[in-house]
Design a protein around this motif. Structure first.
Motif, short mmCIF file in Angstrom:
data_model
loop_
_atom_site.label_atom_id
_atom_site.label_comp_id
_atom_site.label_asym_id
_atom_site.label_seq_id
_atom_site.Cartn_x
_atom_site.Cartn_y
_atom_site.Cartn_z
N ASN A 21 34.85 29.39 43.36
CA ASN A 21 34.45 30.66 42.75
C ASN A 21 33.93 31.64 43.79
OD1 ASN A 21 34.95 30.75 39.85
ND2 ASN A 21 33.54 29.02 39.69
N ALA A 25 35.75 35.14 44.75
CA ALA A 25 34.99 36.39 44.68
C ALA A 25 35.08 37.16 45.99
CB ALA A 25 33.54 36.09 44.33
N ARG A 33 39.15 44.53 44.75
CA ARG A 33 39.01 44.26 43.31
C ARG A 33 37.69 43.55 43.03
NH1 ARG A 33 44.46 41.07 42.51
NH2 ARG A 33 43.97 40.52 44.67
N GLN A 34 37.46 43.28 41.76
CA GLN A 34 36.28 42.54 41.34
C GLN A 34 36.63 41.07 41.11
OE1 GLN A 34 33.16 43.93 41.19
NE2 GLN A 34 34.23 45.70 42.07
N PRO A 35 35.67 40.16 41.27
CA PRO A 35 35.97 38.74 41.02
C PRO A 35 36.57 38.48 39.64
CG PRO A 35 33.85 38.97 42.12
CD PRO A 35 34.31 40.36 41.80
N GLY A 36 36.11 39.23 38.65
CA GLY A 36 36.62 39.05 37.30
C GLY A 36 38.05 39.48 37.11
N ASP A 37 38.62 40.14 38.11
CA ASP A 37 40.02 40.56 38.03
C ASP A 37 40.98 39.40 38.31
OD1 ASP A 37 39.24 43.20 37.54
OD2 ASP A 37 39.29 43.74 39.66
N ASP A 39 42.29 35.61 37.59
CA ASP A 39 42.30 34.45 36.70
C ASP A 39 42.24 33.17 37.54
OD1 ASP A 39 42.68 36.05 34.44
OD2 ASP A 39 44.86 35.93 34.58
N LYS A 61 37.92 28.43 32.00
CA LYS A 61 38.42 29.02 30.76
C LYS A 61 39.94 29.02 30.67
CE LYS A 61 34.37 30.20 29.17
NZ LYS A 61 33.80 29.43 28.02
N ASN A 226 46.65 37.93 41.14
CA ASN A 226 45.51 38.02 40.21
C ASN A 226 45.42 36.78 39.32
OD1 ASN A 226 47.58 38.45 38.37
ND2 ASN A 226 47.06 40.60 37.99
#
Length: 240
Positions: A21, A25, A33-37, A39, A61, A226
């Motif tokens: 993770n 990130a 980009r952001q880490p949440g971008d 999958d 997830k 991504n």
């Protein structure tokens, strides 16, 4: 199973997930980009349900399985509330009826034949199946997928099949000793992904670019991926 062994295995999974993770990130930020971008898929091929559930408890997830029978066998034992499950391995047409409706996405559509069968089974079940189109970016005889030069034409044909929604591309590049050569393959498919997406073609949504695995996911993210598929770096070497 001895408790000490189980505790060690759980601890290893927790440490590995934390490390991955952090690396995802960092690569995401470096790529603008952001880490949440990104999958983060846990590939669960040959992994026992107890370890998959622990990874889920640690925040995973999205899981990916290579084989239809393995996914269907494990599924009843997995804690899948809020977890998406994708098929990422080669799908034989005679297995399509078993898997359509059982997964959130089929990531490995590598021929018109299998696309038509997925569409046919989806219509029978009254659903639309999300798919990724596999591109053989290295033109390797040992791998399936469409050649880069035919990608747009074949994707347009697949997009016309009832029961299918094209969500993006998937690739597995050749093994490369030098990261510069590896990144060239990643950049080539990223360009295909961007070019097709820019044309706003009917039923083709270039939202997901699935590339990058345990050994090369940071390079893949830096080159535009991504959606990364990570197995052995989470769970350890596969036991067949």
């Amino acid at each position: 199973m001895e408790k000490s062994f189980l505790d060690k295995k759980f601890s290893d999974i927790e440490y590995n997930l934390k490390t991955i993770n952090e690396e995802i990130a960092e690569a995401a930020v470096r790529s603008g980009r952001q880490p949440g971008d990104i999958d983060f898929m846990a590939v669960t091929k040959t992994v026992d349900e107890i370890y998959i559930n622990h990874a889920i408890d640690c925040g995973i997830k999205l899981i990916g399985e290579n084989k239809v029978q393995e996914l269907l066998r494990k599924k009843p034992e997995l804690r899948l509330d809020g977890v998406k499950k994708n098929l990422i391995g080669h799908l034989q047409s005679n297995k399509a009826s078993q898997i359509v409706g059982e997964v959130d996405m089929i990531e490995s559509v590598d021929s018109l034949k299998i696309a038509r069968e997925i569409g046919k089974q989806s219509v029978k079940k009254g659903i639309v199946t999300d798919v990724l189109i596999e591109i053989n970016i290295g033109r390797e005889e040992s791998k399936t997928g469409f050649m880069p030069e035919e990608a747009e034409e074949k994707i347009c044909e697949i997009a016309e099949i009832e029961g299918i929604k094209v969500r993006g591309l998937m690739t597995i590049p050749p093994i490369c000793e030098k990261s510069t050569k590896l990144c060239k393959f990643f950049e080539n498919i990223y360009n295909i992904y961007v070019d097709i997406g820019a044309k706003k073609l009917d039923n083709i949504y270039m939202q997901i670019l699935s590339m990058g695995m345990s050994g090369d996911y940071t390079e893949a993210i830096l080159c535009g991926s991504n959606h990364v598929r990570i197995g052995s770096k989470i769970f350890g070497p596969r036991i067949y």
